[in-house]
Design an enzyme around this catalytic site. Structure first.
Site, PDB file in Angstrom:
ATOM      1  CG  ASP A   1      -8.069 -71.945 -14.351  1.00  0.00           C
ATOM      2  OD1 ASP A   1      -6.917 -71.444 -14.447  1.00  0.00           O
ATOM      3  OD2 ASP A   1      -9.116 -71.331 -14.620  1.00  0.00           O
TER       4      ASP A   1
ATOM      5  CB  CYS B   1      -4.837 -66.654 -17.163  1.00  0.00           C
ATOM      6  SG  CYS B   1      -5.185 -65.854 -18.723  1.00  0.00           S
TER       7      CYS B   1
ATOM      8  CG  HIS C   1      -9.048 -68.205 -18.247  1.00  0.00           C
ATOM      9  ND1 HIS C   1      -8.255 -67.413 -17.453  1.00  0.00           N
ATOM     10  CD2 HIS C   1      -9.227 -69.359 -17.548  1.00  0.00           C
ATOM     11  CE1 HIS C   1      -7.966 -68.060 -16.340  1.00  0.00           C
ATOM     12  NE2 HIS C   1      -8.537 -69.253 -16.379  1.00  0.00           N
TER      13      HIS C   1
END
Lengths: 303, 651
Positions: B467, B407, B451
């Site tokens: 995202d 991520c 994250h």
């Protein structure tokens, strides 16, 4: 009857000075049909006590001085062949008396000791296959020097149990000592003493003592006392059932002397030390830690 | 063998000492753990082989050396770890001069003390269970040491020890509930246990968040009070990074301390978050906190982060509310704008070129965002824990060559791309998702839920969360990290067995821990005050008074119960009952029968000490003796006599 007992005690107290408690215990022992062991150093009046008792109670008295070479026959008696009759005739030994003083019993051999103790217990003598009953009343006062002297055979624990009580006289108080020194010889006084009781009266007292009431509450107390010796940490052995019976008999005799129709806890407490101390076996050899009768009395509450 | 302790008991003592020191062995420096084990082993050999204890000078030397070593290691002898280290080593050295019962007692009592120090390091449920077990073991040992002669059977000792400790439990509970709680940590010890904690860090470079995947530690637990937000809405905000240095992302430090403008729409969502201590200040609030209802002792800073005034060193319960639909910072100040567009010169030329290309196509900001996301979705990008190493121009390398990352790669490169296209953007780290605990109806967010995502600022919409990971691996957001990664990428072991029974057991255990945290560890001054208010206790003074009364009552009841064992129940014998009544009366007059004292002796003493009571006492005594000892049977007149005599006993 109480009067006669009082007179007897009075007579004894005039001869043995300053020991009323011990004299009372001695009398209780006698009334309870038990035998007495006096453990003490020489010269404190053991013999005098025995003589005084014989005199005051009008008992036939014999004294045996125990020595290391004393044989059972020297106590019990012996049969001797008589030429005149052509038969053996029994010559009774000194045990055939109403009050026997076995002096320094721990100096004799165990064999002789056990002959005496057997006669005490059975109240009869068996010699040459014939059983001869000892006279009534029959009372043995044995004396024993403190056992750590050389050349002695201290009575074994099992035989100590045969004595109802063990007492010691100890030194007299200063006051009694002074009176003792001031007055005349004890033996002379003894000669003048008149009996306060007859043997028949004594037997009667022994019967009465058996009838002194022990109430359920008192039996509870006795049981509590006996039980507490059995689970006491400082004791290897507690009191046997025979010891319990002895305690009851002694307390009854004491109550009778006190003039009571029943035993109260104080009667038990009064005789407890004398009846119990020589029967307790301490758990350890050391003298210091061993509990005494007083410790046990202090532990047990009166129910 | 020594006369004060049998060999068996001594070996048991060493075993219990090992048990008590056990958890410390992992916390202390290796040399000390080794030393402790050596000394214990040495002492065992001394006992087994009948060796002599070391000479006094040697013992003193060892003790001094150990003291110096501890000091050299920690530069201190106080503080949590140093103090524990010193205590442990000295307790163990005491073994070498254990030559009398007194020394044994010192060692045993030290064990109790060492046991308590475990609470400085851990207050979890298992610690408490371990402590209870150890306390039982020490108590059993204490009994064994006090028992002369042969060692007692182990089973009996442990049972007796257990019973003793169990009996102490009610008292422990009373003290736990009533003992005045001190705000803040009980021991103001230096927090030197901070190192090695896992959690989000103060900056982000590729690989940082991937390393958190190694940990299944709980970051926080959360309970939603009215509505559970969809997985795609569960973004928990941590540090925000707005400065790129060519390699990693950092906070610029220019964040305005005053709260940003937040325009929420819809009803706010209420939740309760139980935060595990991580030594950091951020409270990991759900995007986006309701600025009108901030939790107490917290502040909202310019980038929308909710922080505490001090690093959080204790578990903290945060009650907060959030808008899942919001507009954050509808206008942007000049400095903020500049910071949101900052890029170091000379890095990633291909990416800049791509952005310029898009711009040249005349696309607006929102379209460029979509274009970038499309790129991630359509091109051959993959989501993996083990991305290949990146070259100096890391974003270029990632976007055009390796195309495999975690991520932070996506968030970082996306943000770079946006900035290159002149769109204000920043990286946000935090946690996303969370696993529902079916037993307790709450969500657990663990370290591996960490994250990173991006935010772009769009005219009229403020900061919008984008995202990019969701574009590559939508299941990461919907179902958590485990389902997004294939097994081939080398997931840590704890993911492998997440099936049926085991999962349910894990959930149950977590639920027990959550309850433990909520009811036991969180029981601080506030909860205590709340709890006691139910009983009408408003302040500490009243509480101490109530506690005193309760404890007095409790000990009184216990004493009474014990007394009943000694006092027989009301006797059946009327004479005895009457006698006891008289005794009570005499007791009030200051006269008491001493235990071995018989009734007659007592009566005589009373007569002697209080002649005025003499005649009544004699009447009482003679009636009592008659009833109880001398005559048998029932005698009502004697009982009446006792009553009358008792009444006559007065001053």
């Amino acid at each position: 009857m109480t009067l006669a007992i009082q007179q007897a005690l009075q007579g004894l107290n005039q001869i043995v000075l300053g020991k009323p408690q011990q004299l009372k215990l001695t009398l209780a022992c006698l009334i309870a049909r038990g035998h007495l062991l006096i453990e003490d150093i020489p010269g404190v009046g053991k013999t005098t006590l025995a003589l005084a008792l014989a005199k005051v109670l009008g008992l036939k008295f014999q004294r045996v001085q125990f020595t290391s070479d004393l044989l059972p026959a020297d106590i019990l008696g012996v049969s001797i062949y008589e030429q005149a009759s052509g038969a053996f005739r029994f010559h009774p030994g000194p045990i055939f008396a109403q009050l026997v003083l076995a002096d320094e019993v721990n100096r004799a051999s165990p064999k002789t000791q056990s002959a005496l103790l057997e006669a005490m217990e059975e109240r009869q003598v068996t010699a040459e296959g014939e059983t001869r009953v000892l006279p009534e009343p029959f009372f043995v006062i044995a004396t024993q020097n403190p056992s750590h002297q050389i050349g002695t055979f201290p009575l074994p624990e099992s035989q100590l149990d045969r004595f109802l009580m063990r007492i010691s006289l100890g030194y007299p108080s200063a006051e009694a000592e002074r009176a003792l020194l001031m007055e005349r010889e004890r033996r002379d006084l003894l000669a003048e003493t008149v009996p306060a009781l007859t043997p028949a009266q004594l037997l009667d007292l022994q019967e009465q003592a058996k009838a002194v009431r022990t109430s359920p509450a008192l039996l509870d107390y006795l049981v509590a006392l006996i039980q507490s010796t059995r689970n006491h940490q400082g004791l290897r052995q507690g009191l046997s059932p025979r010891a319990g019976l002895s305690l009851r008999r002694a307390a009854q005799a004491w109550a009778l002397i006190e003039g009571r129709s029943g035993v109260i806890p104080e009667d038990v407490q009064a005789v407890f030390a004398a009846v119990v101390n020589h029967r307790l076996v301490a758990a350890s050899e050391r003298e210091a830690g061993a509990p005494t009768a007083e410790d046990i009395l202090a532990r047990v509450a009166i129910p | 063998m020594s006369d004060y302790l049998t060999q068996t008991t001594l070996l048991r003592l060493l075993a219990v000492l090992l048990l008590v020191l056990g958890p410390h062995l992992t916390r202390l420096p290796a040399w000390e753990s080794l030393l402790l084990l050596t000394v214990i082993g040495w002492r065992a050999l001394i006992a087994l082989r009948q060796w002599r204890l070391p000479a006094p000078w040697l013992r003193s030397l060892i003790a001094l050396a150990c003291f110096a070593a501890v000091y050299a290691n920690f530069r201190s002898i106080s503080g949590m770890t140093a103090g524990t280290a010193l205590l442990s080593v000295m307790a163990v050295l005491k073994l070498l001069e254990m030559r009398a019962r007194r020394d044994v007692m010192v060692v045993v009592l030290l064990m109790y003390f060492i046991l308590v120090t475990h609470f400085l390091f851990s207050q979890e449920l298992w610690t408490v269970l371990y402590l209870l077990g150890s306390a039982i073991a020490i108590t059993a040992l204490l009994m064994d040491c006090n028992h002369a002669g042969e060692a007692l059977p182990l089973r009996m000792l442990l049972r007796a020890g257990g019973v003793m400790v169990l009996r102490a439990l009610p008292l422990m509970l009373v003290f736990f509930v009533l003992f005045p709680r001190i705000p803040g940590p009980l021991w103001s010890l230096p927090t030197d246990a901070g190192g090695g904690r896992t959690g989000l860090s103060e900056n982000m470079s590729p690989g940082d968040i991937a390393s958190l995947m190694e940990s299944d530690e709980v970051a926080f637990r959360v309970r939603f009070l009215d509505r559970v937000p969809a997985p795609g809405e569960r973004y928990w905000r941590g540090p925000v990074f707005d400065r790129f240095d060519g390699r990693g992302w950092k906070p610029s430090g220019l964040t305005v301390p005053r709260p940003p403008v937040i325009e929420g729409s819809g009803a706010p969502l209420h939740y309760e978050l139980t935060l595990e201590p991580q030594g950091t200040r951020w409270l990991l609030a759900l995007d986006m906190p309701d600025p009108t209802a901030l939790p107490p002792d917290s502040a909202l800073v310019g980038d929308g982060l909710l922080i505490a005034p001090r690093p959080i060193e204790q578990r903290r319960i945060v009650q907060a509310s959030a808008y899942t639909r919001y507009v954050l910072s509808p206008t942007l100040g000049g400095r903020e704008l500049a910071q949101a567009l900052q890029l170091p010169p000379g890095y990633n030329p291909r990416t800049r070129e791509l952005a310029a290309q898009w711009r040249a196509q005349g696309l607006d900001d929102a379209a460029i965002v979509q274009k970038a996301l499309q790129m991630f979705r359509r091109e051959n990008f993959s989501y993996t824990l083990q991305p290949p190493r990146l070259a100096r121009d890391s974003v270029d390398d990632f976007l055009f060559n390796t195309r495999a990352g975690f991520c932070e790669h996506y968030a970082g490169s996306f943000t770079f791309l946006m900035r290159a296209a002149n769109i204000p953007a920043r990286v946000v780290t935090g946690y996303q998702g969370g696993e529902k605990n079916e037993v307790g109806d709450y969500y657990v967010v663990r370290q591996y839920d960490a994250h990173a995502w991006s935010e772009v600022w769009l005219q009229g919409r403020g900061w919008v969360r984008i995202d990019p990971t969701a574009a590559v691996a939508p299941e990461r957001v919907e179902h958590g990290v485990a389902s997004a990664l294939t097994l081939a990428t080398g997931l840590p072991g704890f993911f492998a067995h997440r099936n049926g029974a085991r999962l349910s057991l894990t959930m149950r255990w977590d639920w027990v821990n959550a309850k433990w945290n909520a009811w036991v560890l969180a029981y601080g001054p506030e909860l205590q005050a709340d709890f006691l208010r139910n009983f009408g206790i408003e302040d500490v003074g009243t509480m101490i008074a109530v506690m005193t009364v309760l404890i007095t009552l409790a000990t009184g009841v216990v004493s009474l119960l014990m007394l009943r064992q000694f006092m027989s129940v009301q006797p059946h014998d009327p004479a005895l009952r009457l006698w006891r009544r008289a005794l009570r009366r005499l007791q009030k007059l200051g006269l008491e029968q001493q235990p071995p004292e018989g009734p007659r002796d007592f009566a005589e003493r009373v007569t002697r000490e209080r002649p005025e009571l003499g005649s009544a006492m004699q009447r009482l005594l003679s009636a009592y003796l008659r009833l109880r000892y001398l005559d048998g049977g029932h005698a009502p007149e004697a009982e009446r006599e006792m009553l009358a005599a008792t009444r006559a006993l007065r001053r």
